[in-house]
Design a protein around this motif. Structure first.
Motif, PDB file in Angstrom:
ATOM      1  N   PHE A  58       0.868  -1.174   0.000  1.00  0.00           N
ATOM      2  CA  PHE A  58       0.000   0.000   0.000  1.00  0.00           C
ATOM      3  C   PHE A  58       0.907   1.228   0.000  1.00  0.00           C
ATOM      4  CE2 PHE A  58      -2.527  -3.215   2.374  1.00  0.00           C
ATOM      5  CZ  PHE A  58      -3.598  -3.319   1.506  1.00  0.00           C
ATOM      6  N   PRO A  59       1.239   1.776  -1.166  1.00  0.00           N
ATOM      7  CA  PRO A  59       2.238   2.851  -1.224  1.00  0.00           C
ATOM      8  C   PRO A  59       1.817   4.164  -0.578  1.00  0.00           C
ATOM      9  CG  PRO A  59       1.284   2.447  -3.397  1.00  0.00           C
ATOM     10  CD  PRO A  59       0.793   1.356  -2.508  1.00  0.00           C
ATOM     11  N   GLU A  60       0.532   4.329  -0.269  1.00  0.00           N
ATOM     12  CA  GLU A  60       0.112   5.555   0.422  1.00  0.00           C
ATOM     13  C   GLU A  60       0.609   5.586   1.860  1.00  0.00           C
ATOM     14  OE1 GLU A  60      -4.189   6.902  -0.950  1.00  0.00           O
ATOM     15  OE2 GLU A  60      -4.083   4.717  -0.757  1.00  0.00           O
ATOM     16  N   GLY A  61       0.754   4.408   2.468  1.00  0.00           N
ATOM     17  CA  GLY A  61       1.272   4.344   3.829  1.00  0.00           C
ATOM     18  C   GLY A  61       0.233   4.520   4.915  1.00  0.00           C
ATOM     19  N   THR A  62      -1.013   4.830   4.560  1.00  0.00           N
ATOM     20  CA  THR A  62      -2.092   4.958   5.534  1.00  0.00           C
ATOM     21  C   THR A  62      -3.420   4.888   4.803  1.00  0.00           C
ATOM     22  OG1 THR A  62      -2.931   6.278   7.403  1.00  0.00           O
ATOM     23  CG2 THR A  62      -2.253   7.477   5.434  1.00  0.00           C
ATOM     24  N   LEU A  66       0.366  10.956   6.040  1.00  0.00           N
ATOM     25  CA  LEU A  66       0.193  10.456   7.400  1.00  0.00           C
ATOM     26  C   LEU A  66       0.405  11.547   8.446  1.00  0.00           C
ATOM     27  CD1 LEU A  66      -0.297   8.118   9.339  1.00  0.00           C
ATOM     28  CD2 LEU A  66       2.121   7.501   9.109  1.00  0.00           C
ATOM     29  N   ALA A  67       1.374  12.435   8.229  1.00  0.00           N
ATOM     30  CA  ALA A  67       1.636  13.493   9.207  1.00  0.00           C
ATOM     31  C   ALA A  67       0.395  14.361   9.414  1.00  0.00           C
ATOM     32  CB  ALA A  67       2.817  14.350   8.741  1.00  0.00           C
ATOM     33  N   GLU A  68      -0.250  14.741   8.317  1.00  0.00           N
ATOM     34  CA  GLU A  68      -1.470  15.552   8.420  1.00  0.00           C
ATOM     35  C   GLU A  68      -2.618  14.762   9.034  1.00  0.00           C
ATOM     36  OE1 GLU A  68       1.188  17.353   5.453  1.00  0.00           O
ATOM     37  OE2 GLU A  68       0.454  15.325   5.791  1.00  0.00           O
ATOM     38  N   LYS A  69      -2.644  13.459   8.777  1.00  0.00           N
ATOM     39  CA  LYS A  69      -3.687  12.632   9.372  1.00  0.00           C
ATOM     40  C   LYS A  69      -3.560  12.605  10.891  1.00  0.00           C
ATOM     41  CE  LYS A  69      -5.802   8.046   9.011  1.00  0.00           C
ATOM     42  NZ  LYS A  69      -5.732   6.713   8.360  1.00  0.00           N
TER      43      LYS A  69
END
Length: 391
Positions: free
Chosen positions: A266-270, A369-372
């Motif tokens: 899953f290249p999005e990472g989240t 992910l940081a913004e999430k």
């Protein structure tokens, strides 16, 4: 064979992070939580402006804590009484049954150990055949128990000249898509933990998982039979290659050897709410091997199966209380990188991402992910403030 997107340049306006030999291990920078004034700016306004990929739009609202209409309360009550117990027992029974199968197939067998990884996915003969086939069928059985009675699968294009020159609405598994050449990795957008069950039922690939998963009861052994690549962020071993190195080897192995275990990334990472596609990490594309893009969508009317901004326990309960759940799968042709893409993994990743967004009708987003994490922190602040206002 090259794709029609091979000449598309990466987005010039986006700042690129510094090069890292282990991009899969590189931790996302934790941004400070912004000072959000609940009184001057509603959480809805913050969501729309800054964190759209993680915003829920279903009946249950933000964090699954929205005010429900009477009809939904009635349906939820019926689900809690009748569906939830049956589905929990059914799912646990299937999980335990598959654990027993894995235990029998790996009895008196030493796992494959390399670079602080441990798995049974490289086991051959009848053991591997039983683990793989039973794993696929039982994963589909779990999906059925969870209310995913039908799965709509669409195959777009075929592998002739690497272009999307035909379209068929016939379901197909990865096995049928690999008759000409086997891809190094399967890449997919990430919407929910249900994604893993679907991919297990379709092709039973390996995943990247936390090291702690290997020690979990029941699930630990199953993850080793899948051949999961475990993330261990801190290692004192001098020969530790890092997750990036292990993934690269597994991608090349899967591409060159049809008997090697497949790997799913899953290249999005989240996870997102399913409407957006986040920037891709380059880990799946460093090996310069072809990839098989798969797009997952979860149509819904009441509760969204997307695991974006809702706690795990609450999400599982609400998902199992929904009478019917849906998955739509779009399989794209195997993407063969151009020479330019092979030399530039960021370009390769971006072109695959743009292709998936175009074919899956997904919106490209620049946040990750940081913004999430910042959004989740803001939601917690909002929740505390909201609970404090209650009499």
């Amino acid at each position: 064979m090259e794709t029609e997107l091979k000449d598309l340049p990466p987005k010039p306006a986006e700042p690129q992070p510094e090069s890292d030999e282990s991009p899969l291990l590189k931790p996302e920078p934790v941004s400070p939580v912004p000072q959000i004034s609940i009184s001057s700016q509603s959480i809805e306004e913050v969501e729309i402006k800054l964190y759209a990929p993680f915003v829920r739009h279903d009946v249950y609202g933000t964090m699954g804590r929205g005010k429900l209409p009477c009809t939904e309360k009635l349906l939820l009550g019926l689900g809690l009484v009748f569906l939830l117990p049956i589905r929990v027992v059914g799912g646990m029974t299937i999980l335990f049954f598959y654990y027993v199968i894995c235990r029998v197939c790996t009895a008196f067998l030493a796992p494959n150990r390399e670079a602080e990884q441990e798995d049974y996915a490289h086991t051959g003969g009848w053991r591997r055949a039983v683990i793989l086939q039973s794993g696929r069928y039982l994963s589909r059985a779990v999906l059925f128990v969870f209310g995913f009675y039908w799965i709509s699968e669409t195959r777009k294009g075929n592998e002739v000249d690497g272009q999307l020159n035909s379209e068929a609405n016939e379901p197909a598994h990865e096995d049928q898509l690999e008759e000409v050449e086997r891809p190094g990795a399967i890449v997919s957008n990430h919407v929910s933990y249900v994604d893993i069950l679907y991919h297990m039922s379709a092709s039973f690939p390996s995943f990247v998982a936390k090291r702690s998963v290997a020690k979990l009861p029941l699930v630990g052994l199953i993850s080793k039979c899948l051949g999961c690549v475990y993330v261990q962020r801190e290692s004192k071993s001098s020969d530790f290659k890092g997750v990036s190195g292990v993934v690269n080897e597994r991608v090349r192995e899967a591409h060159q050897n049809k008997l090697a275990p497949k790997i799913m990334l899953f290249p999005e990472g989240t996870t997102t709410n399913g409407d957006y596609l986040l920037p891709f990490k380059t880990g799946a594309f460093l090996a310069k091997a072809p990839v098989l893009p798969v797009i997952l969508r979860y149509p819904y009317q009441r509760f969204s199966p997307a695991w974006d901004s809702i706690s795990g326990v609450r999400h599982v309960i609400l998902l199992l209380c929904q009478f019917v759940n849906h998955i739509e799968v779009t399989r794209l042709p195997i993407y063969h990188p151009s020479e330019q893409e092979k030399e530039d993994p960021k370009l390769y990743a971006e072109n695959v991402r743009r292709l998936m967004a175009h074919e899956g009708n997904l919106i490209l987003s620049d946040i990750g992910l940081a913004e999430k994490r910042v959004y989740h922190a803001a939601l917690n602040v909002w929740k505390v403030a909201k609970d404090g206002l209650r009499p």
